[in-house]
Design a protein around this motif. Structure first.
Motif, PDB file in Angstrom:
ATOM      1  N   LEU A   1       0.836  -1.209   0.000  1.00  0.00           N
ATOM      2  CA  LEU A   1       0.000   0.000   0.000  1.00  0.00           C
ATOM      3  C   LEU A   1       0.867   1.255   0.000  1.00  0.00           C
ATOM      4  O   LEU A   1       0.546   2.239  -0.660  1.00  0.00           O
ATOM      5  N   LYS A   2       1.956   1.212   0.752  1.00  0.00           N
ATOM      6  CA  LYS A   2       2.840   2.380   0.854  1.00  0.00           C
ATOM      7  C   LYS A   2       3.453   2.722  -0.500  1.00  0.00           C
ATOM      8  O   LYS A   2       3.643   3.900  -0.830  1.00  0.00           O
ATOM      9  N   LYS A   3       3.731   1.689  -1.302  1.00  0.00           N
ATOM     10  CA  LYS A   3       4.249   1.941  -2.651  1.00  0.00           C
ATOM     11  C   LYS A   3       3.194   2.627  -3.513  1.00  0.00           C
ATOM     12  O   LYS A   3       3.511   3.426  -4.390  1.00  0.00           O
ATOM     13  N   SER A   4       1.933   2.312  -3.245  1.00  0.00           N
ATOM     14  CA  SER A   4       0.835   2.896  -4.007  1.00  0.00           C
ATOM     15  C   SER A   4       0.512   4.309  -3.536  1.00  0.00           C
ATOM     16  O   SER A   4       0.360   5.235  -4.324  1.00  0.00           O
ATOM     17  N   SER A   5       0.423   4.480  -2.197  1.00  0.00           N
ATOM     18  CA  SER A   5       0.054   5.783  -1.629  1.00  0.00           C
ATOM     19  C   SER A   5       0.359   5.798  -0.147  1.00  0.00           C
ATOM     20  O   SER A   5      -0.074   4.905   0.591  1.00  0.00           O
ATOM     21  N   ASN A   6       1.086   6.819   0.301  1.00  0.00           N
ATOM     22  CA  ASN A   6       1.372   6.940   1.726  1.00  0.00           C
ATOM     23  C   ASN A   6       0.098   7.071   2.549  1.00  0.00           C
ATOM     24  O   ASN A   6      -0.024   6.494   3.633  1.00  0.00           O
ATOM     25  N   SER A   7      -0.863   7.832   2.033  1.00  0.00           N
ATOM     26  CA  SER A   7      -2.093   8.058   2.808  1.00  0.00           C
ATOM     27  C   SER A   7      -2.933   6.793   2.918  1.00  0.00           C
ATOM     28  O   SER A   7      -3.585   6.562   3.948  1.00  0.00           O
ATOM     29  N   HIS A   8      -2.926   5.939   1.878  1.00  0.00           N
ATOM     30  CA  HIS A   8      -3.632   4.667   1.958  1.00  0.00           C
ATOM     31  C   HIS A   8      -2.985   3.778   3.021  1.00  0.00           C
ATOM     32  O   HIS A   8      -3.675   3.135   3.813  1.00  0.00           O
ATOM     33  N   ALA A   9      -1.664   3.759   3.032  1.00  0.00           N
ATOM     34  CA  ALA A   9      -0.941   2.969   4.033  1.00  0.00           C
ATOM     35  C   ALA A   9      -1.214   3.513   5.435  1.00  0.00           C
ATOM     36  O   ALA A   9      -1.380   2.752   6.389  1.00  0.00           O
ATOM     37  N   ALA A  10      -1.274   4.831   5.556  1.00  0.00           N
ATOM     38  CA  ALA A  10      -1.539   5.462   6.853  1.00  0.00           C
ATOM     39  C   ALA A  10      -2.915   5.068   7.391  1.00  0.00           C
ATOM     40  O   ALA A  10      -3.071   4.746   8.574  1.00  0.00           O
ATOM     41  N   ARG A  11      -3.903   5.071   6.517  1.00  0.00           N
ATOM     42  CA  ARG A  11      -5.265   4.705   6.936  1.00  0.00           C
ATOM     43  C   ARG A  11      -5.347   3.217   7.278  1.00  0.00           C
ATOM     44  O   ARG A  11      -6.018   2.814   8.225  1.00  0.00           O
ATOM     45  N   TYR A  12      -4.659   2.389   6.503  1.00  0.00           N
ATOM     46  CA  TYR A  12      -4.618   0.951   6.767  1.00  0.00           C
ATOM     47  C   TYR A  12      -3.949   0.677   8.109  1.00  0.00           C
ATOM     48  O   TYR A  12      -4.274  -0.300   8.796  1.00  0.00           O
ATOM     49  N   ASN A  13      -3.049   1.559   8.505  1.00  0.00           N
ATOM     50  CA  ASN A  13      -2.258   1.416   9.726  1.00  0.00           C
ATOM     51  C   ASN A  13      -2.976   1.967  10.967  1.00  0.00           C
ATOM     52  O   ASN A  13      -2.392   2.043  12.044  1.00  0.00           O
ATOM     53  N   LEU A  14      -4.240   2.345  10.838  1.00  0.00           N
ATOM     54  CA  LEU A  14      -4.932   3.095  11.885  1.00  0.00           C
ATOM     55  C   LEU A  14      -4.913   2.412  13.244  1.00  0.00           C
ATOM     56  O   LEU A  14      -4.582   3.032  14.256  1.00  0.00           O
ATOM     57  N   ARG A  15      -5.301   1.147  13.301  1.00  0.00           N
ATOM     58  CA  ARG A  15      -5.396   0.491  14.610  1.00  0.00           C
ATOM     59  C   ARG A  15      -4.035   0.402  15.288  1.00  0.00           C
ATOM     60  O   ARG A  15      -3.906   0.654  16.486  1.00  0.00           O
ATOM     61  N   ALA A  16      -3.002   0.056  14.512  1.00  0.00           N
ATOM     62  CA  ALA A  16      -1.654   0.009  15.075  1.00  0.00           C
ATOM     63  C   ALA A  16      -1.196   1.403  15.495  1.00  0.00           C
ATOM     64  O   ALA A  16      -0.496   1.564  16.501  1.00  0.00           O
ATOM     65  N   ALA A  17      -1.613   2.422  14.744  1.00  0.00           N
ATOM     66  CA  ALA A  17      -1.241   3.800  15.070  1.00  0.00           C
ATOM     67  C   ALA A  17      -1.839   4.238  16.390  1.00  0.00           C
ATOM     68  O   ALA A  17      -1.203   4.953  17.168  1.00  0.00           O
ATOM     69  N   ILE A  18      -3.058   3.824  16.673  1.00  0.00           N
ATOM     70  CA  ILE A  18      -3.689   4.170  17.943  1.00  0.00           C
ATOM     71  C   ILE A  18      -2.936   3.530  19.105  1.00  0.00           C
ATOM     72  O   ILE A  18      -2.798   4.125  20.180  1.00  0.00           O
ATOM     73  N   GLN A  19      -2.406   2.322  18.875  1.00  0.00           N
ATOM     74  CA  GLN A  19      -1.623   1.665  19.921  1.00  0.00           C
ATOM     75  C   GLN A  19      -0.327   2.417  20.223  1.00  0.00           C
ATOM     76  O   GLN A  19       0.259   2.247  21.292  1.00  0.00           O
ATOM     77  N   LEU A  20       0.103   3.265  19.296  1.00  0.00           N
ATOM     78  CA  LEU A  20       1.307   4.076  19.520  1.00  0.00           C
ATOM     79  C   LEU A  20       1.015   5.321  20.352  1.00  0.00           C
ATOM     80  O   LEU A  20       1.912   6.104  20.645  1.00  0.00           O
ATOM     81  N   LEU A  21      -0.258   5.510  20.737  1.00  0.00           N
ATOM     82  CA  LEU A  21      -0.607   6.637  21.609  1.00  0.00           C
ATOM     83  C   LEU A  21      -0.348   6.289  23.076  1.00  0.00           C
ATOM     84  O   LEU A  21      -0.815   6.974  23.966  1.00  0.00           O
ATOM     85  N   GLY A  22       0.392   5.242  23.311  1.00  0.00           N
ATOM     86  CA  GLY A  22       0.760   4.785  24.650  1.00  0.00           C
ATOM     87  C   GLY A  22       2.173   5.243  24.997  1.00  0.00           C
ATOM     88  O   GLY A  22       2.616   6.264  24.477  1.00  0.00           O
TER      89      GLY A  22
END
Length: 276
Positions: A60-81
């Motif tokens: 996804l990141k090769k296709s679009s950074n923003s698509h990869a970012a959205r796909y990464n949402l749940r893991a990203a929320i875990q980084l709010l720790g």
């Protein structure tokens, strides 16, 4: 084909489930079909869901950074720790986006003892407390002990005057928010007790994930063009949401990001938040 989940359970590979998660990234059907074909050539018997996720994220990141970012949402929320302090700020912003006033990290006196309250929200003179149950692991769920414990704290605080927004504020209701899931017993107890629950996938039509997508409330931890250290610096400066970067353009230069990289970060944040 059998794959191994985070929990260690062995299940059948579900192509449609993977396709659905890729479509939620914002990538169009043609791109998703191409990615699926590539992925199916790379996965093998006994592969872990974590490995599949990493392969899908890289494609996804090769296709679009923003698509990869959205796909990464749940893991990203875990980084709010790891302790969940920034998750509490994130949840406060979510309620503010829905028209509430919000304050975080308060100490209030109950009838019996004092309590640290994660978030207190107000709308139409109606005041509610919000307790955040943050999990740094993907498979940890909030069981019935969580609403049992928080209900006892709410009962000690309600029907008393507190100095929050005025000198005589009364807390009338209670929310419990988690970045993961609630067990069925936790949901049943909360319904019976009048507690409001919000989790990654509950309530179905108003879940945490749906609220984030509907309002573009993506945390900065989603962004693939920033390092973990840079994300931490921004959160310390009270920049929690990706769209807050677009409203504070000088903040990226302030933490030492080069002009060329700033352009890439702003492009990803803009696409993620649909500003362009």
């Amino acid at each position: 084909m059998k794959i191994v989940k985070h929990s260690g359970n062995i299940v059948d590979f579900n192509r449609e489930k993977l396709k659905s998660s890729l479509l939620k990234s914002g990538a169009n059907k043609n791109i998703v079909d191409e990615l699926l074909q590539t992925l199916e050539n790379q996965i093998y018997e006994g592969i872990s869901t974590k490995k599949i996720y990493k392969l899908a994220f890289a494609l996804l990141k090769k296709s679009s950074n923003s698509h990869a970012a959205r796909y990464n949402l749940r893991a990203a929320i875990q980084l709010l720790g790891p302790a969940g302090f920034f998750f509490e700020k994130f949840i406060a912003r979510l309620f503010v986006s829905e028209g509430y006033l919000a304050q975080t990290n308060l100490f209030l006196s109950g009838k019996c003892v004092g309590h640290e309250v994660d978030v207190v929200i107000k709308k139409n003179d109606y005041i509610e407390m919000v307790e955040c149950k943050f999990h740094s692991g993907k498979d940890a769920n909030s069981d019935v002990k969580v609403p049992l414990y928080i209900l006892s704290r709410f009962n000690d605080l309600k029907d008393r005057s507190h100095k929050i927004y005025s000198k005589k504020d009364v807390i009338s209701a209670c929310w419990i928010v988690t970045n993961n899931r609630f067990t069925s017993d936790a949901i049943a107890f909360a319904k019976c007790s009048g507690l409001q629950l919000l989790s990654w996938d509950y309530p179905e039509k108003f879940s945490l994930r749906k609220k984030i997508d509907d309002q573009q409330l993506y945390p900065i931890t989603c962004l693939t063009t920033l390092t973990i250290a840079e994300k931490d610096k921004l959160m310390v400066l009270d920049i929690i949401l990706a769209k807050e970067i677009l409203e504070n353009l000088e903040i990226l230069e302030r933490i030492g990001i080069s002009p060329n990289r700033i352009k890439n970060v702003l492009k990803e944040a803009s696409e993620l938040c649909k500003f362009i």
